[in-house]
Write an enzyme that holds these catalytic residues in place. Sequence first.
Site, PDB file in Angstrom:
ATOM      1  N   LYS A  88       0.883  -1.094  -0.066  1.00 45.42           N
ATOM      2  CA  LYS A  88      -0.086  -0.164  -0.050  1.00 45.42           C
ATOM      3  C   LYS A  88       0.691   1.180   0.091  1.00 45.42           C
ATOM      4  O   LYS A  88       0.369   2.081   0.644  1.00 45.42           O
ATOM      5  CB  LYS A  88      -1.019   0.138   1.406  1.00 45.42           C
ATOM      6  CG  LYS A  88      -2.132  -1.063   1.277  1.00 45.42           C
ATOM      7  CD  LYS A  88      -2.823  -1.174   0.120  1.00 45.42           C
ATOM      8  CE  LYS A  88      -3.288  -2.527  -0.251  1.00 45.42           C
ATOM      9  NZ  LYS A  88      -3.616  -2.640  -1.767  1.00 45.42           N
ATOM     10  N   SER A  89       1.959   1.194  -0.430  1.00 47.96           N
ATOM     11  CA  SER A  89       3.125   2.325  -0.558  1.00 47.96           C
ATOM     12  C   SER A  89       2.980   2.736  -1.927  1.00 47.96           C
ATOM     13  O   SER A  89       3.722   3.828  -2.145  1.00 47.96           O
ATOM     14  CB  SER A  89       4.338   1.793   0.035  1.00 47.96           C
ATOM     15  OG  SER A  89       4.326   1.596   1.273  1.00 47.96           O
ATOM     16  N   GLY A  90       2.389   2.234  -2.735  1.00 51.21           N
ATOM     17  CA  GLY A  90       2.852   2.583  -4.231  1.00 51.21           C
ATOM     18  C   GLY A  90       3.235   1.731  -5.278  1.00 51.21           C
ATOM     19  O   GLY A  90       3.836   2.196  -6.168  1.00 51.21           O
ATOM     20  N   SER A 100      -5.207   2.998   3.560  1.00 48.87           N
ATOM     21  CA  SER A 100      -5.409   2.238   2.426  1.00 48.87           C
ATOM     22  C   SER A 100      -5.557   0.814   2.509  1.00 48.87           C
ATOM     23  O   SER A 100      -6.560   0.125   1.928  1.00 48.87           O
ATOM     24  CB  SER A 100      -4.322   2.425   1.579  1.00 48.87           C
ATOM     25  OG  SER A 100      -4.130   1.995   0.316  1.00 48.87           O
ATOM     26  N   HIS A 105       7.665  -7.428  -1.747  1.00 54.78           N
ATOM     27  CA  HIS A 105       7.308  -6.741  -0.395  1.00 54.78           C
ATOM     28  C   HIS A 105       8.176  -7.590   0.679  1.00 54.78           C
ATOM     29  O   HIS A 105       7.890  -7.104   1.731  1.00 54.78           O
ATOM     30  CB  HIS A 105       5.855  -7.252  -0.152  1.00 54.78           C
ATOM     31  CG  HIS A 105       4.866  -6.532  -0.702  1.00 54.78           C
ATOM     32  ND1 HIS A 105       4.951  -5.123  -1.134  1.00 54.78           N
ATOM     33  CD2 HIS A 105       3.744  -6.917  -1.289  1.00 54.78           C
ATOM     34  CE1 HIS A 105       3.762  -4.715  -2.050  1.00 54.78           C
ATOM     35  NE2 HIS A 105       3.138  -6.019  -2.119  1.00 54.78           N
ATOM     36  N   TRP A 136       1.763   1.577  -8.821  1.00 55.20           N
ATOM     37  CA  TRP A 136       1.914   2.816  -9.487  1.00 55.20           C
ATOM     38  C   TRP A 136       3.491   2.714  -9.917  1.00 55.20           C
ATOM     39  O   TRP A 136       3.919   3.024 -11.011  1.00 55.20           O
ATOM     40  CB  TRP A 136       1.870   3.912  -8.500  1.00 55.20           C
ATOM     41  CG  TRP A 136       2.007   5.281  -8.977  1.00 55.20           C
ATOM     42  CD1 TRP A 136       1.835   5.723 -10.410  1.00 55.20           C
ATOM     43  CD2 TRP A 136       1.829   6.586  -8.234  1.00 55.20           C
ATOM     44  NE1 TRP A 136       1.659   7.098 -10.543  1.00 55.20           N
ATOM     45  CE2 TRP A 136       1.665   7.732  -9.465  1.00 55.20           C
ATOM     46  CE3 TRP A 136       1.810   6.898  -7.035  1.00 55.20           C
ATOM     47  CZ2 TRP A 136       1.715   8.910  -9.308  1.00 55.20           C
ATOM     48  CZ3 TRP A 136       1.687   8.300  -6.428  1.00 55.20           C
ATOM     49  CH2 TRP A 136       1.820   9.301  -7.541  1.00 55.20           C
ATOM     50  N   TRP A 166       0.459  -7.870 -12.549  1.00 53.56           N
ATOM     51  CA  TRP A 166       1.294  -9.014 -11.995  1.00 53.56           C
ATOM     52  C   TRP A 166       2.174  -9.730 -12.825  1.00 53.56           C
ATOM     53  O   TRP A 166       2.978 -10.622 -12.428  1.00 53.56           O
ATOM     54  CB  TRP A 166       0.375  -9.759 -11.258  1.00 53.56           C
ATOM     55  CG  TRP A 166      -0.933 -10.042 -12.139  1.00 53.56           C
ATOM     56  CD1 TRP A 166      -0.897 -11.237 -12.619  1.00 53.56           C
ATOM     57  CD2 TRP A 166      -2.306  -9.596 -12.108  1.00 53.56           C
ATOM     58  NE1 TRP A 166      -2.188 -11.447 -13.293  1.00 53.56           N
ATOM     59  CE2 TRP A 166      -2.807 -10.339 -12.916  1.00 53.56           C
ATOM     60  CE3 TRP A 166      -2.524  -8.225 -11.647  1.00 53.56           C
ATOM     61  CZ2 TRP A 166      -4.195 -10.289 -13.465  1.00 53.56           C
ATOM     62  CZ3 TRP A 166      -4.092  -8.062 -11.882  1.00 53.56           C
ATOM     63  CH2 TRP A 166      -4.765  -9.014 -12.931  1.00 53.56           C
TER      64      TRP A 166
HETATM   65  S1  PPS Z   1      -0.197  -3.416  -3.014  1.00 48.51           S
HETATM   66  O1  PPS Z   1      -1.563  -4.115  -2.677  1.00 48.51           O
HETATM   67  O2  PPS Z   1       0.818  -3.289  -1.886  1.00 48.51           O
HETATM   68  O3  PPS Z   1       0.331  -3.822  -4.416  1.00 48.51           O
HETATM   69  O4  PPS Z   1      -0.661  -1.899  -3.104  1.00 48.51           O
HETATM   70  P1  PPS Z   1       0.024  -0.590  -3.561  1.00 48.51           P
HETATM   71  O5  PPS Z   1      -0.116  -0.805  -5.024  1.00 48.51           O
HETATM   72  O6  PPS Z   1       1.229  -0.597  -2.988  1.00 48.51           O
HETATM   73  O7  PPS Z   1      -0.792   0.846  -3.195  1.00 48.51           O
HETATM   74  C1  PPS Z   1      -2.238   1.066  -3.400  1.00 48.51           C
HETATM   75  C2  PPS Z   1      -2.323   2.274  -3.248  1.00 48.51           C
HETATM   76  O8  PPS Z   1      -1.308   3.268  -4.217  1.00 48.51           O
HETATM   77  C3  PPS Z   1      -2.696   3.991  -4.804  1.00 48.51           C
HETATM   78  N1  PPS Z   1      -2.199   4.232  -6.179  1.00 48.51           N
HETATM   79  C4  PPS Z   1      -2.072   5.405  -6.636  1.00 48.51           C
HETATM   80  N2  PPS Z   1      -1.994   6.786  -6.284  1.00 48.51           N
HETATM   81  C5  PPS Z   1      -1.675   7.775  -7.119  1.00 48.51           C
HETATM   82  N3  PPS Z   1      -1.480   7.603  -8.427  1.00 48.51           N
HETATM   83  C6  PPS Z   1      -1.464   6.619  -8.967  1.00 48.51           C
HETATM   84  N4  PPS Z   1      -1.224   6.591 -10.289  1.00 48.51           N
HETATM   85  C7  PPS Z   1      -1.766   5.369  -8.259  1.00 48.51           C
HETATM   86  N5  PPS Z   1      -1.886   3.995  -8.576  1.00 48.51           N
HETATM   87  C8  PPS Z   1      -1.891   3.257  -7.442  1.00 48.51           C
HETATM   88  C9  PPS Z   1      -3.840   3.454  -4.569  1.00 48.51           C
HETATM   89  O9  PPS Z   1      -4.997   4.169  -4.878  1.00 48.51           O
HETATM   90  C10 PPS Z   1      -3.780   2.831  -3.221  1.00 48.51           C
HETATM   91  O10 PPS Z   1      -3.847   4.028  -2.457  1.00 48.51           O
HETATM   92  P2  PPS Z   1      -5.146   4.305  -1.848  1.00 48.51           P
HETATM   93  O11 PPS Z   1      -4.861   5.405  -0.560  1.00 48.51           O
HETATM   94  O12 PPS Z   1      -5.932   3.293  -1.389  1.00 48.51           O
HETATM   95  O13 PPS Z   1      -5.765   5.329  -2.759  1.00 48.51           O
END
Ligand code: PPS
Length: 289
Positions: free
Chosen positions: A46-48, A131, A101, A51, A74
């Site tokens: 949930k750290s990005g 998140s 992770h 993205w 994936w």
């Molecule tokens: S996981 O399950 O560990 O793979 O999740 P992870 O991808 O690390 O984290 C999901 C959060 O990242 C946000 N996210 C984004 N934020 C901004 N811009 C972009 N493009 C983007 N892509 C993914 C996603 O919305 C989740 O955060 P939250 O706060 O829940 O919206």
Amino acid sequence: MTDLPEWSLPLCGCLLTTMDFDTESIEYAKQFPVEDTDVFVATFPKSGTTWMQHILSLVLNGGDLTPINTIPNWDRVPWMGSKRLAEIADQLKSPRALATHLLFAKMPPSFHTSKAKVIYVMRNPKDILVSSYYFHQMATFLDDPGTFDEFIDKFLEGRVLFGKWTDHVKSWRRAKLGDRIMFITYEDMVQDLPASIRRISDFLCCNLSEEVIQNIAKCCSFKKMKTNPLSNFSLVSKEYMNNDKSPFLRKGTTGDWKNHFDSQQLTRFESVIHKELEGEDFSLPWSLE
Ligand code: PPS
């Protein structure tokens, strides 16, 4: 730890999901031959991660859109230790992008002797918790998070995916990888995505033009990724991930914790995090308050 959640497998010093990992997939990861040209996205969940998986797919391909429009995230950037990695590893083309992770110490031996690079993405743990709270509601293979207050305890005790946030951050911040590792925050990426992509491109010696960087930034916007079925997890059966309950790409902002924590919860959360990071020789890039 007693009373392990039903979905969990206590392996690699933390809790893994039985849906994505098993002892064989972890054994496979231990033998995985890391290449010098590999690039890892290392994150606490949930750290990005998703993205950065998207950004890397574009940066490493000079901005070519084909991978993000044809391959789900994936398989484009598979997770170390996951069952899926073994199935698709031989389809990956160098330079490969992989996600992890895992704790630093649990990376395969070949990683430690390689020149592979790592981008470690950090996010304010209070936003990670929020998140994750919603993710537990939509990911039906995980346990119900309970109330927000109950979930704070689970998070602080590490009874969530991949254990304690503080263990993860300490493990990678302490890693002696020199110029093989780059640290970036989710908050930096929200604040200035083109600048973040430029840093990543420089770190990976990709030499991208300003025009390509701007195009990559457009493709990696929250709005674009949210509507791309290859990055928004809508291809996963609702039986496992119910995007109607809470979308995987939920808000994509910083500071949503302010809408969730009350002052007592904040004090409790901050005091535990501060205590567990006491004596570390790195400082957090954001104030916890
Ligand atoms: S996981 O399950 O560990 O793979 O999740 P992870 O991808 O690390 O984290 C999901 C959060 O990242 C946000 N996210 C984004 N934020 C901004 N811009 C972009 N493009 C983007 N892509 C993914 C996603 O919305 C989740 O955060 P939250 O706060 O829940 O919206």
